[in-house]
Scaffold this active site. Structure first.
Site, short mmCIF file in Angstrom:
data_model
loop_
_atom_site.label_atom_id
_atom_site.label_comp_id
_atom_site.label_asym_id
_atom_site.label_seq_id
_atom_site.Cartn_x
_atom_site.Cartn_y
_atom_site.Cartn_z
N GLY A 298 47.47 -41.02 60.09
CA GLY A 298 46.14 -41.01 59.47
C GLY A 298 45.96 -42.08 58.40
CE LYS B 5 37.05 -37.63 73.54
NZ LYS B 5 36.99 -36.34 72.83
#
Ligand code: ADP
Ligand code: MG
Length: 401
Positions: free
Chosen positions: A377, A197
């Site tokens: 992350g 995305k």
């Protein structure tokens, strides 16, 4: 940017608090994969060799309310002792009398592992009082866990303000690799950004326009860009509501002299399944009943041609739906090209991201990359240009000494 390393610290006879990541996959108290433990061994052994007493601090899982036996760090003691080839003692609390007694009675040459820091609410709140309780156990603080550096937690951030602090070897390796790739790369520098995305990597794309000379956009997110250029993308994964954003990114890149490389041709299929019947078409010719699942041969050649011209490559996100063959071809071919250029010492290559690491391992290219970050992350936030609290305090600490 500078931080202290084990080289600058006098550890002889000192209690050395080392923040590690022993959060390894376990089942019924047995460690299933000891990779993370292997990676902290160099720092722990070096501290021992320099006469320091290693006191290991770590979180384990995400406890919600205090003690939880299933999330006790005690279960990694045998595996850790095996990896280090040293006796590993355990303290059933990371603060207070129990911890102090364990530190005081720790024999020379042995290692102490403290209980899960997240059993205390002060850890995730970056509470200074809790950090003081931890700091009271040591003379020196070493952070060897880049993977948690993006979290402002007490054992990562607040504690480093209370003790002389430095980066461990694993942290140092990661910081050096990422700095070389992103902060002061040898140019030209090219980023490969793929994945599903645009929305999840918007900040990343925006941030990279400045430092990168070229950005290859691939995977599902390329579909949104193709749609933004007015191409039909059929049934492809595509964020139609992000088309304006995609156009804005293309404009920004143009103004900043950053070349955006989109697919020239695409592999399309009617079904999202292994070995689905597929065809390669031009990037503006996806049939209405089909979806784009990979970049085509011309796109691959185009990317490889660009790779031949650069000195640094940074990669996050697969170029196609690599989990379902044959839609792994673009990812694999480009990965092997980067691997080959790296082996030939023509480029420095750094990659990271959960699916990216899986895809690169699957392609057989991972071992040849200059550096593969397993930090997830923290790696993405670093790429996005964010200040990581765990790194910032090390830099401040080095500046104040
Ligand atoms: P990372 O975890 O490395 O940051 P992402 O999570 O952003 O990577 O993206 C990985 C996912 O993107 C994979 O599951 C892959 O199948 C999917 N993907 C890539 N290209 C396509 C595509 N054309 N259509 C559907 N999914 C895709
Ligand atoms: Mg992912």
């Amino acid at each position: 940017m500078a931080w202290n390393t084990l080289d600058n610290m006098d550890m002889d006879g000192k209690n050395v608090l080392i923040r590690v990541d022993v959060n390894v996959p376990c089942e019924n108290g047995k460690v299933l994969d000891a990779t993370r433990l292997d990676r902290i061994a160099p720092t722990v052994l070096e501290v021992l060799a320099k006469g320091g007493k290693p006191i290991l601090l770590s979180h384990f899982g995400r406890p919600t309310r205090g003690f939880d036996l299933a999330l006790s760090t005690q279960q990694v003691v045998p595996a850790l002792a095996h990896v280090l080839n040293r006796r590993v003692h355990f303290a059933s609390s990371c603060i207070g009398q129990v911890a102090r007694d364990s530190v005081e009675t720790l024999p020379d040459g042995d290692v102490l592992l403290l209980e899960n820091t997240r059993f205390h609410a002060g850890e995730t709140r970056n509470d200074r009082g809790f950090a003081k309780d931890l700091a009271a156990l040591g003379d020196i603080y070493v952070n060897d866990t880049f993977s948690t550096a993006h979290r402002a937690h007490a054992s990562v951030a607040a504690i480093a303000e209370l003790l002389p602090s430095c980066a461990g070897r694993l942290m140092e390796e990661e910081l050096s690799a990422l700095t070389a790739a992103l902060s002061k790369p040898e140019r030209p520098v090219l980023a490969v950004i793929g994945g599903s995305k645009v929305s999840s990597k918007l900040e990343l794309l925006r941030h990279l326009i400045g430092p990168m000379d070229q950005i290859v956009i691939g995977g599902g997110m390329a579909n949104t860009f193709l749609a933004a250029l007015g191409h039909n993308v059929g049934q492809s994964l595509c964020e139609h509501d992000m088309q304006d954003t995609a156009r804005a990114i293309l404009e920004e890149a143009k103004a900043d002299n950053c070349e955006i490389i989109l697919p020239l041709d695409v592999v399309t299929a009617r079904e999202f399944k292994e070995f689905a019947e597929n065809q390669t078409v031009a990037a503006d010719a996806c049939p209405r009943d089909s979806m784009i699942l990979d970049a085509g041969q011309k796109s691959i050649e185009n990317i490889c041609k660009h790779l031949d011209q650069v000195k640094t490559v940074i990669w996050n996100g697969p170029l196609g739906a690599f989990e379902i063959p044959p839609f792994n071809i673009a990812t694999d071919t480009v990965a092997l090209k980067v691997a080959e250029l790296t082996e030939d010492e023509k480029i420095l290559s750094v990659a990271g991201g959960g699916d990216t690491v899986a895809a690169l391992k699957k392609s057989g290219a991972a071992d040849s990359f200059s550096y593969i970050s397993t930090a997830g992350g923290a790696f993405l936030e670093w790429m996005e240009g964010k200040t990581l609290p765990g790194v910032a305090v090390l830099i401040d600490s080095a500046a104040s000494t």
